[in-house]
Design a protein around this motif. Structure first.
Motif, PDB file in Angstrom:
ATOM      1  N   LEU A 188       0.832  -1.210   0.000  1.00 30.13           N
ATOM      2  CA  LEU A 188       0.000   0.000   0.000  1.00 30.13           C
ATOM      3  C   LEU A 188       0.864   1.257   0.000  1.00 30.13           C
ATOM      4  N   ASP A 189       2.056   1.152   0.619  1.00 33.62           N
ATOM      5  CA  ASP A 189       2.941   2.320   0.715  1.00 33.62           C
ATOM      6  C   ASP A 189       3.991   2.339  -0.389  1.00 33.62           C
ATOM      7  N   SER A 190       3.875   1.436  -1.367  1.00 33.62           N
ATOM      8  CA  SER A 190       4.895   1.374  -2.423  1.00 33.62           C
ATOM      9  C   SER A 190       4.590   2.413  -3.501  1.00 33.62           C
ATOM     10  N   ASP A 191       5.499   2.501  -4.482  1.00 33.56           N
ATOM     11  CA  ASP A 191       5.258   3.464  -5.574  1.00 33.56           C
ATOM     12  C   ASP A 191       4.580   2.779  -6.772  1.00 33.56           C
ATOM     13  N   TRP A 192       3.807   1.722  -6.517  1.00 30.36           N
ATOM     14  CA  TRP A 192       3.136   0.989  -7.600  1.00 30.36           C
ATOM     15  C   TRP A 192       1.760   1.559  -7.914  1.00 30.36           C
ATOM     16  N   GLU A 193       1.468   2.735  -7.428  1.00 30.46           N
ATOM     17  CA  GLU A 193       0.137   3.316  -7.612  1.00 30.46           C
ATOM     18  C   GLU A 193      -0.205   3.417  -9.108  1.00 30.46           C
ATOM     19  N   ASN A 194      -1.419   3.026  -9.463  1.00 31.46           N
ATOM     20  CA  ASN A 194      -1.920   3.140 -10.851  1.00 31.46           C
ATOM     21  C   ASN A 194      -1.021   2.476 -11.891  1.00 31.46           C
ATOM     22  N   THR A 195      -0.491   1.310 -11.584  1.00 28.99           N
ATOM     23  CA  THR A 195       0.422   0.684 -12.547  1.00 28.99           C
ATOM     24  C   THR A 195      -0.091  -0.640 -13.111  1.00 28.99           C
ATOM     25  N   ALA A 196      -1.130  -1.228 -12.514  1.00 29.96           N
ATOM     26  CA  ALA A 196      -1.523  -2.578 -12.947  1.00 29.96           C
ATOM     27  C   ALA A 196      -2.785  -2.530 -13.802  1.00 29.96           C
ATOM     28  N   ASP A 197      -2.792  -3.313 -14.882  1.00 27.41           N
ATOM     29  CA  ASP A 197      -4.041  -3.383 -15.637  1.00 27.41           C
ATOM     30  C   ASP A 197      -4.708  -4.755 -15.545  1.00 27.41           C
ATOM     31  N   LEU A 198      -4.139  -5.641 -14.728  1.00 19.72           N
ATOM     32  CA  LEU A 198      -4.841  -6.869 -14.337  1.00 19.72           C
ATOM     33  C   LEU A 198      -4.370  -7.226 -12.918  1.00 19.72           C
ATOM     34  N   ILE A 199      -5.320  -7.312 -11.996  1.00 18.34           N
ATOM     35  CA  ILE A 199      -4.989  -7.647 -10.603  1.00 18.34           C
ATOM     36  C   ILE A 199      -5.817  -8.863 -10.206  1.00 18.34           C
ATOM     37  N   VAL A 200      -5.142  -9.890  -9.709  1.00 22.71           N
ATOM     38  CA  VAL A 200      -5.865 -11.108  -9.335  1.00 22.71           C
ATOM     39  C   VAL A 200      -5.390 -11.604  -7.964  1.00 22.71           C
ATOM     40  N   SER A 201      -6.211 -12.443  -7.370  1.00 24.23           N
ATOM     41  CA  SER A 201      -5.759 -13.238  -6.227  1.00 24.23           C
ATOM     42  C   SER A 201      -6.580 -14.516  -6.194  1.00 24.23           C
ATOM     43  N   ASN A 202      -5.976 -15.540  -5.651  1.00 18.07           N
ATOM     44  CA  ASN A 202      -6.664 -16.820  -5.503  1.00 18.07           C
ATOM     45  C   ASN A 202      -6.427 -17.303  -4.081  1.00 18.07           C
ATOM     46  N   THR A 221      -6.301  -2.939  -4.172  1.00 21.11           N
ATOM     47  CA  THR A 221      -6.749  -3.098  -5.558  1.00 21.11           C
ATOM     48  C   THR A 221      -7.001  -1.727  -6.182  1.00 21.11           C
ATOM     49  N   ARG A 222      -7.687  -0.867  -5.456  1.00 23.41           N
ATOM     50  CA  ARG A 222      -7.960   0.492  -5.971  1.00 23.41           C
ATOM     51  C   ARG A 222      -6.668   1.242  -6.237  1.00 23.41           C
ATOM     52  N   ARG A 223      -5.731   1.109  -5.292  1.00 23.16           N
ATOM     53  CA  ARG A 223      -4.499   1.889  -5.395  1.00 23.16           C
ATOM     54  C   ARG A 223      -3.615   1.434  -6.562  1.00 23.16           C
ATOM     55  N   LEU A 224      -3.536   0.123  -6.772  1.00 28.99           N
ATOM     56  CA  LEU A 224      -2.630  -0.392  -7.813  1.00 28.99           C
ATOM     57  C   LEU A 224      -3.228  -0.277  -9.218  1.00 28.99           C
ATOM     58  N   ALA A 225      -4.565  -0.173  -9.285  1.00 28.15           N
ATOM     59  CA  ALA A 225      -5.241  -0.272 -10.588  1.00 28.15           C
ATOM     60  C   ALA A 225      -5.095   0.989 -11.435  1.00 28.15           C
ATOM     61  N   THR A 226      -4.824   0.783 -12.721  1.00 25.00           N
ATOM     62  CA  THR A 226      -4.979   1.876 -13.695  1.00 25.00           C
ATOM     63  C   THR A 226      -6.471   1.960 -14.036  1.00 25.00           C
TER      64      THR A 226
END
Ligand SMILES: C[S@@+](CC[C@H](N)C(=O)[O-])C[C@H]1O[C@@H](n2cnc3c(N)ncnc32)[C@H](O)[C@@H]1O
Length: 224
Positions: free
Chosen positions: A109-123, A139-144
């Motif tokens: 959550l505190d990383s600089d990966w904000e708005n960088t992913a266009d597919l986020i999954v978990s199982n 999920t909100r934070r990482l998602a483009t």
């Protein structure tokens, strides 16, 4: 039935080894098919560039994603070192290996990966979380914008005797450590209505929550 949380990280070496040697391929292949179908029917099937598998464990889904999207940067994240050790060993001979990062979701959550992913999954991750809203804020934070999302997990049965039934039906011959994990995971899991409330609180009410067969739930859709 009341939820009984379990430890978040699976960082015990014996537990990781038992999990890594179990055959979850039927469910894992199914999860991949759900992800591919989501990608196919959204954004005209444009393939993702950055894929993040949260709580990747020994890489069951991450390795499949790397094969499915050879042009993408595929990243598996987990806070448990023994799981990542297994994942990296499995990926070593791959032509397009994923990256594996040791990190808790809290740290991410505190990383600089904000708005960088266009597919986020978990199982099989959500039921581990003591504060499930963490998965949705992350999920909100990482998602483009337009990021595809698919989180699949167990769902909690309505009473303890249903746990006995599910164990007998699906894990009658499994090693004791996996049976124990399965029972604890069912008791720690969320009901679909609880997940809908979590999504609403996190501004992700546009994602769909569907119960799947007798023990799973799937959260999927697009993040605006
Ligand atoms: C049941 S395993 C699922 C592994 C993999 N996704 C699969 O489908 O086989 C759950 C994984 O989530 C990881 N995990 C749980 N809580 C976490 C957290 N807060 N941060 C990072 N990883 C976490 C655990 O360490 C474990 O490896």
């Amino acid at each position: 039935m009341q939820r009984v949380p379990e430890p978040e990280l699976m960082d015990d070496s014996d537990q990781a080894a038992a999990y890594g040697s179990a055959d979850f391929s039927t469910g894992d292949d199914h999860t991949l098919r759900l992800i591919l179908s989501l990608v196919e029917r959204t954004a005209s099937g444009v393939t993702p560039r950055r894929v993040i598998d949260l709580g990747c464990g020994p890489g069951n889904i991450t390795l499949r994603l790397s094969d499915a999207f050879p042009g993408a940067e595929v990243i598996g994240v987990d806070g448990a070192a023994p799981m990542l050790h297994l994942a990296r060993a499995r990926a070593a001979s791959m032509k397009h290996p994923p990256h594996f990062i040791e990190s808790s979701l809290q740290q991410l959550l505190d990383s600089d990966w904000e708005n960088t992913a266009d597919l986020i999954v978990s199982n099989s991750l959500l039921h581990h979380l003591h504060q499930p809203d963490l998965l949705w804020s992350l999920t909100r934070r990482l998602a483009t914008g337009g990021c595809r999302v698919l989180h699949r997990d167990l769902r909690r049965p309505s009473n303890p005797s249903e746990i006995d039934r599910l164990q007998h039906e699906h894990l009658s011959d499994a090693p004791a450590v996996l049976v124990q994990d399965f029972r604890a995971s069912l008791a720690a899991a969320f009901e679909p209505d609880e997940v809908k409330s979590q999504l609403k609180r996190s501004g992700l009410a546009g994602l769909e929550v569907e119960a799947e067969d007798d023990r799973y739930l799937v959260v999927s859709g697009l993040v605006d």
